[in-house]
Write an enzyme that holds these catalytic residues in place. Structure first.
Site, PDB file in Angstrom:
ATOM      1  CG  HIS A 239      -2.053   0.911   1.320  1.00 18.42           C
ATOM      2  ND1 HIS A 239      -1.734   2.432   1.251  1.00 18.42           N
ATOM      3  CD2 HIS A 239      -3.336   0.719   1.124  1.00 18.42           C
ATOM      4  CE1 HIS A 239      -3.067   2.726   1.278  1.00 18.42           C
ATOM      5  NE2 HIS A 239      -4.116   1.951   1.216  1.00 18.42           N
ATOM      6  NE  ARG A 259      -3.443   7.997  -1.640  1.00 16.81           N
ATOM      7  CZ  ARG A 259      -3.409   6.572  -2.310  1.00 16.81           C
ATOM      8  NH1 ARG A 259      -3.306   6.552  -3.530  1.00 16.81           N
ATOM      9  NH2 ARG A 259      -3.537   5.707  -1.565  1.00 16.81           N
TER      10      ARG A 259
END
Lengths: 624, 243
Positions: A239, A259
């Site tokens: 990740h 994000r």
């Protein structure tokens, strides 16, 4: 030894009580089966609790253009066509019902602000439309608590803090499982007509990881040792956004939701670098200039405009995790990293402190308390962390049964759904979609069996003796040392970037660790003894580590979570193959098998609807 | 930070004592890191629960220098230079071993709470503001620190007669759900013993999720019990009408 162990009989035994295990147990119990559920921790503490951003389902509550077909295509492209298409289809078709069902069982999702009061959904990497139902940034907690509260009223027997050491077979068929209660160390036998493994991931074999102590690959190893085939073990998700400072928090996850809520990635020069890294498969789908990305952000995230009317494309920070992680790695390797070896994730300059605290409360909390960083004021420094295993037990997509009759798998320890890279949010939906299927089919299988399978007493004595060995090994090495060395071996030899020589060395080092594990010793007695627990977990971790290294060596191309520095790019030869690992006389056998392909009719339908592009398919198939 | 002197409880249901450990502490470490370091380098059989190490699962509850805390969210640099850090198990629950206690009481209480029961024909659409409060309660990570600190359970030993703050939060999340149709008020007054709580707010103070347990859950539930059973007008009304 029958006097010395406890014994329970079930129609269906579920090992692991995260989202998949709980959902499976609820289904098996609802089908009228006597169901037992075993978990290594207390109930409700499984790693599902850590899932933050949301559960992906084409509910189309915010963007009416969404559909199961689009979700299917996003999953296949996100997985670089390494997926078993049928699992992706089942998942995309059934996820919306599973989400609505959670709501019926008491989950309280965030709502839309359009006055219609629907379940709100958010953007996540690789999803074309807003698709993740969520509860702030604690969606996993909501899911597990909902299933836990449903489960305790469903007549399921829960055995907490119990570790399964071995599956038991009666001939070719599954017969149950044998293990110990962590508190007392006392052995326990579960006889069962069918068994579901839903034990989660393998992250603990890596030094930098986002996983809890439980993620030691139990289901993978238990299944493998019982004769089940493993598939796709080379596909591991690193990740992109793990915490990287201070050292004690290294690897802890930062939700992709940062994000999704507008956070941007910057290097040490302050450049938003993701525009440089848009791969051909995402070209045309993501903004290629900062101006365009900012306009999209302003309209869609800040003003909440409907995306359907917005002509700008999404920012490239929202591409799939494999793409973003590789970009980060390149920036760091080329010397544009931050002071602690990461890059920067900046939400502070994008949203107001109030918005950040409201939308991302646990992230705010986590950084404030663990790193003395106020994310409403300064950027976070982040680096990739081992997060998720796409591979697992090879299962039949329709039933979730492995090649061992009566042994089923669901969730992270099953293979096929995510291909070479999982999209964010597709894990929680995977748990409930395939958890339900596994429960349903394990129940149907159990009902077809007349009697409880037989268990060989001699085998149980031998297993108990094996479990006790660390106490009888004298003044040997402590398990924690072997664990620490394993994590370094995997990080160096089979980490985010792989190559032949490093993988060979890794396999050699693993042999050394196996020899050391033979002589591992535990102090004290069997009562709640973590050193002893780790010693036993290490057997599973070494099985998984070897499977990862062998599969990674076999796949001579780069695809999603599997990146080879000596074989960059997609290969035509490997595009339509999956790598299987199976036991052959006590040794690991590596086999290439044809990967089932999207049926021509379905492919044509999706291409005609402009959901799939032929040139992208060609490229991912190594034909371009 | 250099070497830190730790006192960690070692023992089981038959007894035990605080044992001394000297541990090298690096920047950023939390108490749980120190416990892990003791396991890895000094006492591999030291029992403690943990899972996420990020304050999300509520497994590593203990009493650090006498205060109920999550070990993973307690940074070592919050202590004075040279200060001895004491880590003991939660006192309210029976000890299993070292820092692990028997928290099964909580699971028994939870089972007795009638589950979410949607009203028939309910409208499944609602606004965010309708569920903000319920979501606050659903942030609970079941660390049981509120149960540990609650004097009704800790000092007055009312297990079996008093559900405890965690479960008032749980009941509040159900009672305040926009479409739940179940009535748990009689249980609150009876079996769950809400009346024992004298709102000292100790539970709210230790909650790592900052849930306003007393103000937002317990007091409104107490009001519901009072309205139902102790409102003189209501009592008079039901005497007259027989309802």
């Amino acid at each position: 030894m029958s006097d010395n162990y406890q014994s329970f009989d079930y129609d269906v035994l579920v090992i692991g009580a995260g989202g998949a295990g709980l959902r499976a147990a609820i289904e098996a119990s609802a089908a009228g089966c006597k169901t037992g559920l075993v978990c290594k921790s207390l109930l409700g503490k499984a790693h599902t609790v850590m899932a933050e951003g949301g559960i992906a389902a084409a509910l189309a509550t915010v963007d009416s253009r969404d559909s199961w077909q689009q979700h299917f295509c996003d999953g296949m492209i996100g997985g670089n066509l390494g997926n078993h298409w049928r699992m992706v289809q089942i998942h995309a078709q059934q996820a919306p019902d599973r989400v609505r069902e959670l709501e019926k069982w008491g989950a309280v999702f965030d709502r839309t602000s359009d006055g219609k009061g629907n379940i709100n959904v958010r953007h996540f990497g690789g999803h074309t439309y807003k698709r993740l139902a969520h509860v702030g940034d604690r969606t996993g907690l909501e899911l597990i608590r909902t299933l836990q509260d449903k489960g305790v009223h469903s007549g399921i027997d829960v055995h907490m803090e119990c570790t399964i050491y071995s599956l038991i077979k009666d001939g070719e068929k599954i017969a149950g499982a044998f293990g110990y209660f962590r508190e007392s160390g006392r052995p326990v036998l579960f006889r069962a007509k069918s068994v579901i493994v839903s034990t989660g991931g393998i992250g603990k074999i890596y030094f930098v990881n986002s996983n809890s102590w439980e993620c030691t690959g139990d289901g993978f190893a238990l299944g493998y040792l019982a004769g089940a085939e493993l598939a796709d073990m080379e596909y591991i998700q690193f990740h992109p956004t793990g915490m990287c400072w201070p050292p004690s928090v290294r690897g802890i996850l930062i939700t992709e939701g940062v994000r999704g809520e507008g956070g941007v990635l910057k290097n040490n020069k302050g450049e938003r670098f993701m525009f440089k890294y848009i791969p051909p498969k995402y070209q045309g789908k993501y903004a290629d200039t900062e101006e365009e990305a900012n306009a999209w952000f302003q309209k869609v995230v800040v003003e909440g405009q409907k995306e359907e009317g917005v002509k700008e494309r999404k920012p490239p920070e929202l591409m799939s995790r494999d793409v973003v992680a590789r970009a980060l790695w390149t920036e760091i390797k080329e010397g544009r990293g931050g002071e602690h070896g990461g890059v920067y994730l900046d939400i502070a300059s994008r949203r107001t402190p109030e918005d950040i605290k409201k939308k991302l409360p646990s992230m705010y909390h986590q950084f404030k308390q663990l790193a003395d960083v106020d994310i409403t004021k300064v950027p976070m420094e982040i680096a990739p962390t081992c997060h998720y295993m796409m591979g697992g037990l090879k299962v039949d997509p329709e039933t979730q049964m492995s090649n061992v009759p009566g042994l089923f798998a669901a969730g992270e320890c099953s293979a096929g759904m995510h291909g070479s890279n999982r999209l964010g949010g597709n894990s929680l939906s995977d748990l409930v979609v395939f958890g339900k299927l596994a429960g349903e089919n394990a129940a149907a299988y159990a009902k077809k069996q007349k009697d409880l399978p037989k268990v060989n007493e001699g085998q149980l004595s031998a297993l108990n003796k094996e479990m006790n060995k660390p106490f009888e090994n004298g003044q040997g090495e402590v398990s924690y040392k072997i664990l620490a060395d394993l994590q370094q071996v995997m990080e160096k030899g089979a980490g985010m970037y792989r190559e032949e020589g490093l993988l060979d060395q890794c396999l050699k080092d693993l042999e050394g660790l196996k020899a050391r594990l033979e002589k591992v010793s535990a102090e004290g007695n069997r009562m709640f003894n973590p050193g002893w627990h780790v010693a036993l977990d290490l057997r599973n971790m070494l099985v998984v580590a070897e499977a990862v290294a062998r599969a990674a060596k076999e796949r001579k191309e780069s695809r999603g979570g599997h990146t080879r520095t000596d074989f960059t790019g997609y290969s035509k030869e490997f595009a339509k193959k999956r790598i299987l690992i199976r036991d052959k006389g006590g040794k690991m056998e590596v086999v290439r098998e044809d990967l089932p392909q999207i049926p021509a009719e379905l492919e044509k339908e999706l291409v005609d609807a402009h959901l799939l592009k032929p040139e992208i398919l060609k490229q991912l198939r190594g034909e371009a | 930070m250099g070497k830190v002197h730790m006192k960690v409880y070692r023992g089981n249901s038959e007894g035990g004592e605080l044992k001394d450990y000297n541990v090298d502490v690096e920047e950023g470490m939390v108490v749980l890191d120190v416990i892990h370091k003791i396991q890895a380098t000094q006492s591999s059989d030291l029992a403690c629960r943990w899972n996420c190490k990020a304050g999300k699962c509520g497994s590593c509850s203990a009493e650090v220098n006498g205060k109920p805390r999550l070990m993973c969210m307690t940074r070592m640099n919050t202590f004075q230079e040279g200060e001895t850090v004491t880590v003991a198990p939660m006192k309210t629950f029976p000890l299993l071993k070292d820092l692990a206690t028997d928290v099964s009481y909580n699971y028994e209480v939870n089972k007795k709470i009638p589950p979410f029961t949607p009203k028939e024909g309910a409208d499944w659409h609602w606004e965010q503001e309708d569920v903000d409060r319920v979501q606050e309660f659903r942030k609970c990570i079941e660390c049981f620190l509120c149960q540990d600190t609650c004097h009704v359970l800790r000092d007055h030993d009312k297990m079996g007669k008093f559900a405890g703050p965690r479960f008032f939060v749980r009941i509040a999340s159900l009672e305040m759900h926009p479409i739940d149709g179940e009535d748990r008020v009689p249980l609150l007054k009876g079996e769950h013993g809400l009346g024992y709580c004298n709102i000292t707010k100790c539970c709210t103070e230790v909650c790592p999720e900052d849930i306003h347990i007393t103000d937002n859950a317990i007091i409104p539930l107490k009001e519901r019990v009072v309205d139902r059973y102790y409102d003189p007008l209501r009592i008079l009304w039901s005497k007259i009408t027989g309802k």
